[in-house]
Design an enzyme around this catalytic site. Structure first.
Site, PDB file in Angstrom:
ATOM      1  N   VAL A 219      32.096  37.881  32.188  1.00  0.00           N
ATOM      2  CA  VAL A 219      30.745  38.353  31.873  1.00  0.00           C
ATOM      3  C   VAL A 219      30.124  37.322  30.928  1.00  0.00           C
ATOM      4  CG1 VAL A 219      29.379  40.244  30.897  1.00  0.00           C
ATOM      5  CG2 VAL A 219      31.524  40.744  32.088  1.00  0.00           C
TER       6      VAL A 219
ATOM      7  N   GLU B 259      39.056  37.485  33.937  1.00  0.00           N
ATOM      8  CA  GLU B 259      39.316  36.169  34.550  1.00  0.00           C
ATOM      9  C   GLU B 259      38.940  35.025  33.623  1.00  0.00           C
ATOM     10  OE1 GLU B 259      37.274  36.411  38.295  1.00  0.00           O
ATOM     11  OE2 GLU B 259      38.928  37.519  39.228  1.00  0.00           O
TER      12      GLU B 259
ATOM     13  N   GLY C 194      32.129  42.092  27.796  1.00  0.00           N
ATOM     14  CA  GLY C 194      33.188  41.633  28.702  1.00  0.00           C
ATOM     15  C   GLY C 194      34.301  42.673  28.774  1.00  0.00           C
ATOM     16  N   HIS C 195      34.760  43.141  27.594  1.00  0.00           N
ATOM     17  CA  HIS C 195      35.790  44.189  27.588  1.00  0.00           C
ATOM     18  C   HIS C 195      35.252  45.450  28.264  1.00  0.00           C
ATOM     19  CE1 HIS C 195      36.984  41.980  23.767  1.00  0.00           C
ATOM     20  NE2 HIS C 195      38.107  41.971  24.454  1.00  0.00           N
TER      21      HIS C 195
ATOM     22  N   GLY D   1      40.670  44.024  20.418  1.00  0.00           N
ATOM     23  CA  GLY D   1      39.538  44.569  19.667  1.00  0.00           C
ATOM     24  C   GLY D   1      38.369  43.603  19.592  1.00  0.00           C
ATOM     25  N   ALA D   2      37.465  43.856  18.595  1.00  0.00           N
ATOM     26  CA  ALA D   2      36.191  43.127  18.490  1.00  0.00           C
ATOM     27  C   ALA D   2      35.521  43.167  19.866  1.00  0.00           C
ATOM     28  CB  ALA D   2      36.406  41.697  17.997  1.00  0.00           C
ATOM     29  N   LEU D   3      35.387  44.378  20.367  1.00  0.00           N
ATOM     30  CA  LEU D   3      35.003  44.565  21.767  1.00  0.00           C
ATOM     31  C   LEU D   3      33.562  44.145  22.042  1.00  0.00           C
ATOM     32  CD1 LEU D   3      36.711  48.031  22.351  1.00  0.00           C
ATOM     33  CD2 LEU D   3      37.621  45.743  22.795  1.00  0.00           C
ATOM     34  N   HIS D   4      33.362  43.587  23.226  1.00  0.00           N
ATOM     35  CA  HIS D   4      32.029  43.172  23.663  1.00  0.00           C
ATOM     36  C   HIS D   4      31.849  43.595  25.119  1.00  0.00           C
ATOM     37  CE1 HIS D   4      34.248  40.040  25.672  1.00  0.00           C
ATOM     38  NE2 HIS D   4      34.742  39.629  24.508  1.00  0.00           N
TER      39      HIS D   4
ATOM     40  N   GLN E  69      46.164  33.134  31.489  1.00  0.00           N
ATOM     41  CA  GLN E  69      46.818  34.377  31.060  1.00  0.00           C
ATOM     42  C   GLN E  69      46.983  35.332  32.248  1.00  0.00           C
ATOM     43  OE1 GLN E  69      46.114  36.705  27.277  1.00  0.00           O
ATOM     44  NE2 GLN E  69      44.759  37.858  28.593  1.00  0.00           N
TER      45      GLN E  69
HETATM   46  O1  PAF Z   1      43.445  38.768  26.244  1.00  0.00           O
HETATM   47  C1  PAF Z   1      43.729  39.336  25.174  1.00  0.00           C
HETATM   48  O2  PAF Z   1      42.872  39.885  24.480  1.00  0.00           O
HETATM   49  C2  PAF Z   1      45.182  39.345  24.702  1.00  0.00           C
HETATM   50  O3  PAF Z   1      45.823  38.149  25.000  1.00  0.00           O
HETATM   51  C3  PAF Z   1      45.980  40.553  25.234  1.00  0.00           C
HETATM   52  C4  PAF Z   1      46.138  40.515  26.744  1.00  0.00           C
HETATM   53  C5  PAF Z   1      45.301  41.845  24.823  1.00  0.00           C
HETATM   54  C6  PAF Z   1      47.388  40.537  24.632  1.00  0.00           C
HETATM   55  O4  PAF Z   1      47.348  40.609  23.241  1.00  0.00           O
END
Ligand code: PAF
Length: 296
Positions: free
Chosen positions: A192, A164, A49-50, A44-47, A169
């Site tokens: 981004v 990336e 980049g998401h 969440g807290a989307l920007h 991760q």
């Molecule tokens: O990158 C993230 O926001 C988190 O690590 C993920 C992949 C959603 C897992 O909670």
């Protein structure tokens, strides 16, 4: 704060699910109808980049599911979990306007059993978690693999999208998919950045305007270092970059590692690999920011 998905659903055409059973049966139905399913896991807290991940997912699939779940088991620092920004209503609006089919927003107690919450999950990373984020945030990647593998089992998408920016991760997710035998295509999407160069992150919401300017020096230094890396040794470049960042009052480097992008093992010479990245974590005041840059 979590909002009850039933109330939230009233305002949206996008499907909103809060239970594992509901989202699972929705996706199963889509698959029975031969729909290609894309999945974007988020906290969440989307920007923007998401949204670039979501845009790519919408373009490449028939149905897109996004999860918004601040996963408690990946926070080694409970204070960090408490202050992590949350805004489900704003996130839902962004996702609906981006063309997402379904949002999955569970609460920790509906998503995890009490045993799962107590971190009984253990994954063998074959050393991939011994460096960088894994070293400085013990248990972090174990929690990430726990949540992502559980989400993959529930949603079972054709494609899953990751940024990336979280370089380690992404490498760990690719390894996990192979090791656990998921038949899911992992798509890595480019970082981004703000116009200033600062990599977009949900944590940027915790920075003041002055701190954002200050933090843009991280990328400025990394970018400049790509112009002369071949003229220095790896050790000299690391030292010069850390000094150049810490010259700015308020920035403190936690680590800067120059690694083989596939194994994540530090390189000592530029000839050690054909694919080399520099991964950095910097504290800007109390806010922990990560970034990376490709050298080769
Ligand atoms: O990158 C993230 O926001 C988190 O690590 C993920 C992949 C959603 C897992 O909670």
């Amino acid at each position: 704060m979590y909002l009850c998905s039933r109330f939230l659903q009233l305002d949206f055409n996008m499907k909103i699910f809060s239970t594992i059973e509901d989202v699972k049966s929705f996706v199963q139905q889509q698959k029975l109808n031969n729909q290609k399913v894309g999945f974007v896991p988020t906290m969440g807290a989307l920007h923007k980049g998401h949204l670039s991940l979501v845009k790519t997912a919408v373009a490449e699939n028939d149905v897109v599911v996004v999860s918004v779940f601040v996963n408690p088991t990946q926070f080694n620092d409970k204070k960090d979990l408490e202050v992590y920004p949350r805004n489900l209503k704003a996130d839902s609006e962004l996702l609906e306007s981006a063309g997402v089919t379904a949002l999955f927003a569970p609460t920790p107690d509906t998503f995890y059993s009490p045993e799962e919450m107590n971190n009984t999950f253990q994954f063998d990373f074959n050393g991939l978690d011994a460096v960088m984020e894994g070293k400085f945030r013990p248990g972090h990647f174990n929690g990430v693999v726990q949540v992502v593998s559980k989400l993959f089992t529930i949603i079972n998408p054709d494609n899953a999208y990751f940024g990336e920016k979280d370089f380690q991760q992404l490498a760990i997710i690719r390894y996990m998919v192979k090791k656990m035998g998921f038949n899911i295509n992992i798509v890595g999407c480019p970082i981004v950045r703000e116009e200033s160069g600062l990599a977009l992150s949900s944590r940027n919401a915790l920075l003041s305007e002055d701190q954002k300017k200050l933090a843009s020096n991280i990328y400025a230094v990394l970018k400049e270092s790509t112009t002369f890396f071949h003229m220095t040794t790896v050790a000299e470049l690391k030292e010069a970059a850390i000094k150049a960042i810490e010259r700015h009052d308020g920035l403190k480097v936690e680590y800067f590692e120059i690694v083989d992008a596939n194994t994540l093992l530090p390189v000592t010479k530029w000839e050690d690999s054909d694919y080399i990245v520099g991964c950095i974590t910097v504290f800007c005041g109390k806010v922990r920011l990560i970034d990376n840059i490709r050298y080769k």
